[in-house]
Design a protein around this motif. Sequence first.
Motif, short mmCIF file in Angstrom:
data_model
loop_
_atom_site.label_atom_id
_atom_site.label_comp_id
_atom_site.label_asym_id
_atom_site.label_seq_id
_atom_site.Cartn_x
_atom_site.Cartn_y
_atom_site.Cartn_z
N LEU A 89 -1.89 5.07 -12.38
CA LEU A 89 -0.79 5.38 -11.46
C LEU A 89 -1.07 4.64 -10.16
CD1 LEU A 89 1.72 7.30 -10.88
CD2 LEU A 89 0.04 8.74 -9.70
N CYS A 90 -0.18 3.76 -9.75
CA CYS A 90 -0.34 2.95 -8.54
C CYS A 90 0.65 3.44 -7.49
CB CYS A 90 -0.11 1.47 -8.84
SG CYS A 90 -0.33 0.37 -7.43
N VAL A 91 0.13 3.82 -6.31
CA VAL A 91 0.97 4.39 -5.26
C VAL A 91 0.82 3.55 -3.99
CG1 VAL A 91 1.56 6.47 -3.98
CG2 VAL A 91 0.58 6.67 -6.28
N HIS A 92 1.92 2.97 -3.55
CA HIS A 92 1.87 2.04 -2.42
C HIS A 92 1.69 2.76 -1.09
CE1 HIS A 92 5.85 2.89 -0.66
NE2 HIS A 92 6.35 2.94 -1.90
N GLY A 95 2.66 4.24 5.27
CA GLY A 95 2.88 5.39 6.14
C GLY A 95 3.97 6.34 5.68
N TRP A 96 4.23 6.36 4.37
CA TRP A 96 5.27 7.21 3.80
C TRP A 96 6.67 6.83 4.29
CZ3 TRP A 96 1.25 9.35 6.69
CH2 TRP A 96 0.17 9.84 5.96
N VAL A 97 6.79 5.76 5.09
CA VAL A 97 8.06 5.37 5.71
C VAL A 97 8.53 4.01 5.21
CG1 VAL A 97 9.21 4.84 7.91
CG2 VAL A 97 7.55 6.71 7.80
N VAL A 98 7.60 3.08 5.01
CA VAL A 98 7.93 1.74 4.55
C VAL A 98 7.17 1.48 3.26
CG1 VAL A 98 8.32 0.94 6.91
CG2 VAL A 98 6.07 0.64 5.89
N GLY A 99 7.42 0.32 2.65
CA GLY A 99 6.76 -0.02 1.40
C GLY A 99 7.68 0.21 0.21
N ASP A 100 7.41 -0.53 -0.86
CA ASP A 100 8.24 -0.45 -2.06
C ASP A 100 7.49 -1.06 -3.24
OD1 ASP A 100 8.42 -3.23 -1.63
OD2 ASP A 100 10.35 -3.06 -0.63
N ARG A 154 -7.33 7.55 -20.79
CA ARG A 154 -7.91 7.84 -19.48
C ARG A 154 -6.88 7.46 -18.43
NH1 ARG A 154 -11.89 5.10 -22.46
NH2 ARG A 154 -13.74 6.33 -22.93
N ILE A 155 -6.72 8.29 -17.43
CA ILE A 155 -5.73 8.06 -16.39
C ILE A 155 -6.42 7.98 -15.04
CG2 ILE A 155 -3.69 8.96 -15.21
CD1 ILE A 155 -2.87 10.33 -17.78
N ALA A 156 -6.17 6.91 -14.31
CA ALA A 156 -6.72 6.74 -12.97
C ALA A 156 -5.59 6.64 -11.96
CB ALA A 156 -7.60 5.49 -12.89
N GLY A 157 -5.88 6.99 -10.73
CA GLY A 157 -4.94 6.80 -9.63
C GLY A 157 -5.48 5.78 -8.66
N ILE A 158 -4.60 4.90 -8.20
CA ILE A 158 -4.96 3.91 -7.19
C ILE A 158 -3.92 4.00 -6.08
CG2 ILE A 158 -5.11 1.45 -6.65
CD1 ILE A 158 -6.09 0.92 -9.43
N GLY A 159 -4.38 4.04 -4.84
CA GLY A 159 -3.45 4.04 -3.72
C GLY A 159 -4.10 3.42 -2.50
N ASP A 160 -3.28 2.88 -1.62
CA ASP A 160 -3.78 2.34 -0.36
C ASP A 160 -3.08 3.06 0.79
OD1 ASP A 160 -1.38 0.83 -1.19
OD2 ASP A 160 -1.71 -0.36 0.61
N SER A 161 -3.89 3.46 1.79
CA SER A 161 -3.39 4.09 3.00
C SER A 161 -2.62 5.37 2.67
CB SER A 161 -2.54 3.08 3.79
OG SER A 161 -2.30 3.54 5.10
N ALA A 162 -1.33 5.44 2.97
CA ALA A 162 -0.55 6.62 2.61
C ALA A 162 -0.54 6.84 1.11
CB ALA A 162 0.88 6.48 3.13
N GLY A 163 -0.56 5.75 0.34
CA GLY A 163 -0.64 5.88 -1.12
C GLY A 163 -1.94 6.51 -1.56
N ALA A 164 -3.04 6.19 -0.87
CA ALA A 164 -4.32 6.82 -1.17
C ALA A 164 -4.29 8.30 -0.84
CB ALA A 164 -5.44 6.12 -0.40
N ASN A 165 -3.60 8.66 0.23
CA ASN A 165 -3.40 10.07 0.56
C ASN A 165 -2.73 10.79 -0.61
OD1 ASN A 165 -1.14 12.03 1.38
ND2 ASN A 165 -2.41 12.14 3.19
N LEU A 166 -1.68 10.20 -1.14
CA LEU A 166 -0.93 10.83 -2.23
C LEU A 166 -1.76 10.91 -3.51
CD1 LEU A 166 2.46 9.08 -1.46
CD2 LEU A 166 2.05 11.56 -1.37
N VAL A 167 -2.50 9.85 -3.82
CA VAL A 167 -3.36 9.87 -5.00
C VAL A 167 -4.44 10.95 -4.85
CG1 VAL A 167 -5.12 8.57 -6.27
CG2 VAL A 167 -2.94 7.49 -5.69
N GLY A 168 -5.05 11.02 -3.67
CA GLY A 168 -6.07 12.04 -3.45
C GLY A 168 -5.52 13.44 -3.58
#
Length: 332
Positions: A89-92, A95-100, A154-168
Amino acid sequence: MHPSLDPAVRHLIAELDALGEPGAEGLDDLTPEQARAWYTVLRRILGGERTAPEVASVRDAQVLDGAHAVPVRVYDTEESIMMPDRVVLCVHGGGWVVGDLDGADHLARSAARRLRARVVSVDYRLAPEHVFPAAYDDCAAVLAELSRTHPEARIAGIGDSAGANLVGALAAASRHRDDLRVDAQLLLYPALDPSMASDSMSRMAEGYILTKADMAYYWSCYLRDPAHASDPRATPAALADLAGMPPTVLVTAGFDPLHDEGMAYARRLVAADVATAYLPFPSLVHGFADMAGRVPAALDALDNALAALDLYFGAATPQRRLGPASSEVSPI
C-alpha cells in the motif's frame, strides 16, 4: 547554507529561492487549488528529468467504501502478475492537502521494482475540503480490500511525510482490527507531532524547502478539531503503547523540520521491542524521495530504504488468512 548539506540539494534550494515564495506569505496565502498547482510545479522542479522505473503494467481502479469510491493505481511487476505474494500500500505525502497519484508514481514504481511486489497507490481525499479522518478512512478502506483479496500475501505499507503518518496509523490499527493487515512498514520522514514543538522544527524552521509555517498550514487544514491531535488515527505517536507494531523502517533527513519527531518515534519503537531499522540521511532534506532525478544521494537513500524494507518484507509472515473479497469492491 550549512556546509554538510548535499551540494545537489543546495543547488535546488538556490533555484527555488530564485523563483520566490508560492504566495506573498507562503502557503497560508493560497487557496488549496493554488497550493496544489504550486506543488505540481515544485514536484517537476525537484524531480528533474528522471526516468521512471519500468514495471510490467499500470492500471487505475477503484475501491468502494459504502457509496464513496477511492481511486487507486495498481503497479505490477512480472513476478507480481504471476504470483502476487507481496503487496504494498503506497500512500503519498503532501501535508494531507496536496499530492496525487501522479506525484507518487516514482515512489510506487521504485517500490514495485525493488520489492518485486504489486503496489497499490491511494488517491485519498484531501483537506481542507475533507478533514480528518477522511484520508485515514480512504486508506483503511483500500488496506481492508487488499487484506481480503490477498489473504496469503505479505502486505507492507509505504508512505512519505503525511503518507507515512497515515501508514503508521494503519499499522497501529492493524494490531486490533481483523480486517486490516500490515506485515511491515516504511515511513519516510513521517509527520507525527501536531504540536510542532521539537527542536528540529525550530532549528530548521525555514530555508530547507519544507518550513515550519508550511507544517502549521498543513496541520490546520487536516485537524480542524484540536482534540483530534490525540487520536491515534491522526498520528500513531499519540499512542502510549507501541508494542506489537509491525517491523518498521523509519527514515529521517538531517535538514528537515520533522527530523526529531521521526527519530523520537524510532526510539519509541525500539523501546517497545519492535523490529526497527532507523536510517538517518544527515545531508538530505524533507521530500528527498521526490528528488531522484536531481540528487544522486536521494536516489541512493531511497534504494537503501527499500532494501531495508525488503529484508523485513521477506521475513514477515502474513498476519491472518481472511475470506475472499467482497463483491461490492472493485478487484485490485
